[in-house]
Design an enzyme around this catalytic site. Sequence first.
Site, short mmCIF file in Angstrom:
data_model
loop_
_atom_site.label_atom_id
_atom_site.label_comp_id
_atom_site.label_asym_id
_atom_site.label_seq_id
_atom_site.Cartn_x
_atom_site.Cartn_y
_atom_site.Cartn_z
N TYR A 231 46.84 26.83 40.45
CA TYR A 231 46.94 27.07 39.01
C TYR A 231 47.71 25.95 38.29
O TYR A 231 47.73 25.89 37.06
CB TYR A 231 47.63 28.41 38.68
CG TYR A 231 47.01 29.64 39.33
CD1 TYR A 231 45.74 29.60 39.91
CD2 TYR A 231 47.69 30.86 39.35
CE1 TYR A 231 45.19 30.73 40.52
CE2 TYR A 231 47.14 31.99 39.94
CZ TYR A 231 45.89 31.91 40.53
OH TYR A 231 45.35 33.03 41.12
N ASP B 177 52.52 36.34 39.59
CA ASP B 177 51.59 35.84 40.62
C ASP B 177 51.03 34.50 40.17
O ASP B 177 50.23 34.43 39.24
CB ASP B 177 50.45 36.85 40.81
CG ASP B 177 49.47 36.38 41.89
OD1 ASP B 177 49.80 36.54 43.07
OD2 ASP B 177 48.40 35.84 41.54
N HIS C 90 45.47 31.31 50.00
CA HIS C 90 44.67 31.68 48.82
C HIS C 90 43.26 32.14 49.18
O HIS C 90 42.69 33.00 48.51
CB HIS C 90 44.59 30.45 47.90
CG HIS C 90 44.34 30.76 46.47
ND1 HIS C 90 44.91 30.06 45.43
CD2 HIS C 90 43.58 31.71 45.87
CE1 HIS C 90 44.50 30.56 44.28
NE2 HIS C 90 43.70 31.56 44.52
N LYS D 40 50.59 30.77 46.15
CA LYS D 40 49.53 30.69 47.17
C LYS D 40 49.23 29.24 47.51
O LYS D 40 49.32 28.37 46.64
CB LYS D 40 48.23 31.33 46.66
CG LYS D 40 48.39 32.63 45.93
CD LYS D 40 47.05 33.21 45.51
CE LYS D 40 47.22 34.29 44.47
NZ LYS D 40 47.54 33.83 43.12
N1 LIG Z 1 43.55 35.29 44.77
C1 LIG Z 1 42.53 34.89 44.04
O1 LIG Z 1 41.57 34.26 44.52
C2 LIG Z 1 42.53 35.21 42.57
C3 LIG Z 1 41.36 35.00 41.80
C4 LIG Z 1 41.42 35.34 40.46
C5 LIG Z 1 42.59 35.85 39.89
N2 LIG Z 1 43.71 36.02 40.65
C6 LIG Z 1 44.97 36.57 40.09
O2 LIG Z 1 44.68 37.72 39.32
C7 LIG Z 1 45.15 37.55 37.98
C8 LIG Z 1 44.25 38.28 37.02
O3 LIG Z 1 42.96 37.71 37.00
P1 LIG Z 1 42.26 37.25 35.65
O4 LIG Z 1 43.25 36.83 34.69
O5 LIG Z 1 41.26 36.23 35.94
O6 LIG Z 1 41.51 38.58 35.20
P2 LIG Z 1 41.93 39.92 34.40
O7 LIG Z 1 43.39 40.17 34.44
O8 LIG Z 1 40.98 40.95 34.88
O9 LIG Z 1 41.48 39.58 32.91
C9 LIG Z 1 42.17 38.69 32.08
C10 LIG Z 1 41.35 38.53 30.80
O10 LIG Z 1 41.33 39.77 30.10
C11 LIG Z 1 41.83 39.60 28.77
N3 LIG Z 1 42.73 40.74 28.48
C12 LIG Z 1 43.92 41.02 29.07
N4 LIG Z 1 44.45 42.16 28.58
C13 LIG Z 1 43.57 42.61 27.66
C14 LIG Z 1 43.57 43.73 26.81
N5 LIG Z 1 44.56 44.63 26.85
N6 LIG Z 1 42.50 43.88 25.96
C15 LIG Z 1 41.48 42.98 25.95
N7 LIG Z 1 41.45 41.89 26.75
C16 LIG Z 1 42.47 41.70 27.59
C17 LIG Z 1 42.62 38.31 28.79
O11 LIG Z 1 42.50 37.67 27.53
P3 LIG Z 1 43.81 37.33 26.61
O12 LIG Z 1 44.62 36.35 27.39
O13 LIG Z 1 43.19 36.74 25.39
O14 LIG Z 1 44.52 38.63 26.38
C18 LIG Z 1 41.92 37.50 29.87
O15 LIG Z 1 40.82 36.78 29.32
C19 LIG Z 1 45.18 36.03 37.79
O16 LIG Z 1 46.04 35.64 36.77
C20 LIG Z 1 45.68 35.59 39.16
O17 LIG Z 1 47.08 35.75 39.24
C21 LIG Z 1 43.68 35.71 41.99
#
Ligand SMILES: NC(=O)c1ccc[n+]([C@@H]2O[C@H](COP(=O)([O-])OP(=O)(O)OC[C@H]3O[C@@H](n4cnc5c(N)ncnc54)[C@H](OP(=O)(O)O)[C@@H]3O)[C@@H](O)[C@H]2O)c1
Length: 283
Positions: free
Chosen positions: A57, A52, A117, A82
């Site tokens: 990004y 995704d 988005h 997106k």
């Molecule tokens: N449509 C939208 O408006 C929108 C908005 C936000 C996000 N998104 C999508 O959703 C995806 C996920 O969102 P996100 O990355 O912000 O949040 P997330 O997946 O909830 O959290 C990612 C964070 O958690 C840490 N993490 C991951 N696995 C872990 C584990 N097993 N143990 C401890 N920490 C862990 C990562 O750090 P490390 O890298 O250091 O492991 C990173 O800082 C994005 O990449 C994007 O594709 C979409």
Amino acid sequence: MATPKLSVASTFPLPNSPHRIPRLGFGVYQYPPPTCVSSCLKAFRAGYRHIDTAQYYANEPSVGRAIHESRIPRSELFIASKILYPGKDIEATYNMIKESVVKLDGESGYVDLFLIHSANGGKESRRLMWLALEKAREEGRVRDIGVSNYGIKHIEEMKGYASVWPPAVNQIELHPWCQQREIVAYCIQNSIVIEAYYPLVRNQKAHDKTLLGMAEKHRKTPNQILIRYCLQKGWVPLPNSDTPARIASNADVYGFDLGVDDMGKLDALDRGRAGALVQAVHN
Ligand SMILES: NC(=O)c1ccc[n+]([C@@H]2O[C@H](COP(=O)([O-])OP(=O)(O)OC[C@H]3O[C@@H](n4cnc5c(N)ncnc54)[C@H](OP(=O)(O)O)[C@@H]3O)[C@@H](O)[C@H]2O)c1
């Protein structure tokens, strides 16, 4: 509901489409280019087949490079992007979408899923982007089209201009503390696939007592519990990590099942709009 037969290869059907979406995705938000290539390759090795990304990004070329370097047949991968803002008209907006397709999959390639988005730009902006996405779909540059951060009123509004309805997916913030029940129920009613962003709550709830207790009981990490929760809710989680061990452990969520009691305890953590890290939708 118990879903013991789930695997990393599990998929959902998409509405009005012959295509299916992998039930686990890998998010690449905030990855700078070199990290993005290596993290996508690690994700592919761990079994993820769904990436995704987004124009916002600024890493679509890196995802494209990882697709190419992985040597996995394109037909086995599911790539989503997106668009955040339209161009001046449908044609200009279509060209922006086409540019993303070329970055991700070359001149004659395609993208599996393209989303609007955000609903924030106003009705005309939403209409322009949707009509441009419909054109990209008609021309085979995009297989399925959907939305993100859309409330019920935004999806209903589309009926006034859309030839393709419902949108294939709605990607919204979802985790136990922000369950967005109204829009989730609406999407289920209309066969719209629900994607969960921030499924790990950006690791901010790793010390929550309910979560820690459940992790201990199942001998899993808190983040594995959160991903499994999304899968059992029928949402498509998009966890993001740049750490090889975490990329793998976030995909290792299939050898156990959260029971009805566990799901109920996690459901009870919902804080409505106040639980959102960034935004709950406006219905
Ligand atoms: N449509 C939208 O408006 C929108 C908005 C936000 C996000 N998104 C999508 O959703 C995806 C996920 O969102 P996100 O990355 O912000 O949040 P997330 O997946 O909830 O959290 C990612 C964070 O958690 C840490 N993490 C991951 N696995 C872990 C584990 N097993 N143990 C401890 N920490 C862990 C990562 O750090 P490390 O890298 O250091 O492991 C990173 O800082 C994005 O990449 C994007 O594709 C979409």
